[in-house]
Scaffold this motif. Structure first.
Motif, mmCIF file in Angstrom:
data_model
loop_
_atom_site.group_PDB
_atom_site.id
_atom_site.type_symbol
_atom_site.label_atom_id
_atom_site.label_comp_id
_atom_site.label_asym_id
_atom_site.label_seq_id
_atom_site.Cartn_x
_atom_site.Cartn_y
_atom_site.Cartn_z
ATOM 1 N N PRO A 108 0.868 -1.142 0.015
ATOM 2 C CA PRO A 108 -0.062 -0.074 -0.049
ATOM 3 C C PRO A 108 0.713 1.443 -0.055
ATOM 4 C CG PRO A 108 -0.198 -1.112 2.164
ATOM 5 C CD PRO A 108 0.435 -2.196 1.235
ATOM 6 N N ALA A 109 2.015 1.299 0.636
ATOM 7 C CA ALA A 109 2.915 2.240 0.518
ATOM 8 C C ALA A 109 3.313 2.755 -1.007
ATOM 9 C CB ALA A 109 3.985 2.266 1.398
ATOM 10 N N ALA A 110 3.594 1.494 -1.700
ATOM 11 C CA ALA A 110 4.064 1.677 -3.109
ATOM 12 C C ALA A 110 2.910 2.484 -3.753
ATOM 13 C CB ALA A 110 4.691 0.532 -3.361
ATOM 14 N N ASP A 111 1.800 2.055 -3.676
ATOM 15 C CA ASP A 111 0.637 2.384 -4.090
ATOM 16 C C ASP A 111 0.421 4.103 -3.818
ATOM 17 O OD1 ASP A 111 -0.120 0.208 -5.228
ATOM 18 O OD2 ASP A 111 -1.631 -0.407 -3.804
ATOM 19 N N THR A 112 0.617 4.392 -2.556
ATOM 20 C CA THR A 112 0.709 5.685 -2.108
ATOM 21 C C THR A 112 1.578 6.650 -2.912
ATOM 22 O OG1 THR A 112 -0.409 4.980 -0.073
ATOM 23 C CG2 THR A 112 0.811 7.148 -0.120
ATOM 24 N N PHE A 113 2.724 6.028 -2.799
ATOM 25 C CA PHE A 113 4.000 6.989 -3.492
ATOM 26 C C PHE A 113 3.714 7.305 -5.117
ATOM 27 C CE2 PHE A 113 6.272 5.732 0.464
ATOM 28 C CZ PHE A 113 5.957 6.781 1.189
ATOM 29 N N VAL A 114 3.426 6.082 -5.789
ATOM 30 C CA VAL A 114 3.107 6.246 -7.044
ATOM 31 C C VAL A 114 2.084 7.316 -7.399
ATOM 32 C CG1 VAL A 114 2.164 5.196 -9.096
ATOM 33 C CG2 VAL A 114 3.828 3.983 -7.760
ATOM 34 N N GLY A 115 0.859 7.393 -6.667
ATOM 35 C CA GLY A 115 -0.021 8.368 -6.622
ATOM 36 C C GLY A 115 0.570 9.984 -6.182
ATOM 37 N N ALA A 116 1.385 9.765 -5.461
ATOM 38 C CA ALA A 116 2.019 11.049 -4.897
ATOM 39 C C ALA A 116 2.952 11.828 -5.863
ATOM 40 C CB ALA A 116 2.927 10.915 -3.480
ATOM 41 N N ILE A 117 3.654 10.837 -6.774
ATOM 42 C CA ILE A 117 4.537 11.279 -7.709
ATOM 43 C C ILE A 117 3.792 12.175 -8.882
ATOM 44 C CG2 ILE A 117 6.187 10.545 -9.530
ATOM 45 C CD1 ILE A 117 7.178 8.554 -7.635
ATOM 46 N N GLU A 118 2.500 11.325 -9.301
ATOM 47 C CA GLU A 118 1.695 11.843 -10.269
ATOM 48 C C GLU A 118 1.279 13.304 -9.829
ATOM 49 O OE1 GLU A 118 -1.100 8.669 -10.755
ATOM 50 O OE2 GLU A 118 0.260 7.401 -11.958
ATOM 51 N N ALA A 119 0.728 13.322 -8.340
ATOM 52 C CA ALA A 119 0.177 14.675 -7.961
ATOM 53 C C ALA A 119 1.198 15.662 -8.118
ATOM 54 C CB ALA A 119 -0.510 14.206 -6.770
ATOM 55 N N LEU A 120 2.550 15.155 -7.537
ATOM 56 C CA LEU A 120 3.568 16.440 -7.572
ATOM 57 C C LEU A 120 3.723 17.004 -8.833
ATOM 58 C CD1 LEU A 120 6.834 16.070 -8.008
ATOM 59 C CD2 LEU A 120 6.363 14.534 -5.924
ATOM 60 N N GLN A 121 3.792 16.057 -9.778
ATOM 61 C CA GLN A 121 4.280 16.364 -11.373
ATOM 62 C C GLN A 121 3.148 17.327 -11.898
ATOM 63 O OE1 GLN A 121 4.609 12.436 -12.805
ATOM 64 N NE2 GLN A 121 6.878 12.578 -12.556
ATOM 65 N N LEU A 122 1.745 17.113 -11.368
ATOM 66 C CA LEU A 122 0.844 17.956 -11.677
ATOM 67 C C LEU A 122 0.888 19.335 -10.893
ATOM 68 C CD1 LEU A 122 -2.292 15.454 -12.121
ATOM 69 C CD2 LEU A 122 -0.959 16.654 -14.030
ATOM 70 N N LYS A 123 1.168 19.471 -9.641
ATOM 71 C CA LYS A 123 1.068 20.467 -8.869
ATOM 72 C C LYS A 123 2.353 21.240 -8.929
ATOM 73 C CE LYS A 123 0.023 21.935 -4.269
ATOM 74 N NZ LYS A 123 -1.379 22.648 -4.512
#
Length: 203
Positions: free
Chosen positions: A145-160
């Protein structure tokens, strides 16, 4: 000295943790605190047992520090602590697990801040990689689940933070974290795990 009551090691440790707790709180929340960040990193490296006593406080300021710089310092301190693999709590990482969810939560809070520059993104990405590496080596159930969280976080920071995310060092760290997350998601064994499994016990 005669007549002086004996003070146990546990009492001294407790008193030291209280003192350090106050000093670190000031460091992460006040301007021009005299506590040197190198001292904190050395404490985490040389006294990881004390470091884990302070981990909840440090983790909280990954997202709640006075500014992005101090949030980054909290990330650096936790990264140093996670690198002390002998002090994670054995094969089950029992010292780390109680704090893993809080660290992830505060990392996401940090990365969601407005106005982050490339230099601000490096510490949380390094911490995310160190956390996922530690979890992967000990707790597959917590690592996925931590891996899933960080993949989503990378996508979000690339957008933000698109401009900061394109910076060389940040882009490289994002790719490194994504690769590790994909390995965790695909159940790829950590490096060296096969050797450990095949290693014969000493007679």
């Amino acid at each position: 000295a005669a007549g002086t009551p004996a003070v146990s090691t546990a009492e001294l440790t407790s008193q030291l943790v209280v003192t350090l707790h106050g000093a670190l709180t000031k460091f992460y929340t006040q301007k021009n605190c005299r506590l040197n960040t190198r001292f904190v990193n050395e404490l985490m490296r040389r006294q990881p047992g004390l470091g884990w006593c302070l981990a909840p406080l440090v983790a909280q300021h990954v997202g709640d520090g006075r500014d992005a710089y101090l949030c980054g310092e909290a990330c650096n301190h936790l990264t140093t602590l996670l690198q002390q693999k002998h002090a994670l709590g054995g094969a089950s990482a029992s010292c780390l697990l109680p704090h893993a969810a809080l660290v992830q939560q505060q990392l996401l809070a940090f990365l969601a801040r407005d106005g982050l520059k490339a230099k601000h993104l490096l510490p949380p990405l390094k911490l995310a990689h160190a956390l996922l590496t530690a979890l992967r080596g000990a707790q597959a159930a917590a690592a996925a689940p931590a891996a899933d969280t960080f993949v989503g976080a990378i996508e979000a920071l690339q957008l933000k933070h698109p401009e900061a995310a394109r910076a060389g060092a940040v882009s490289g760290l994002c790719r490194k974290l994504e690769t590790l997350a994909q390995q965790v998601q695909s159940n790829v064994p950590p490096p060296g795990s096969a050797k450990k499994a095949n290693k014969k016990p000493k007679a």
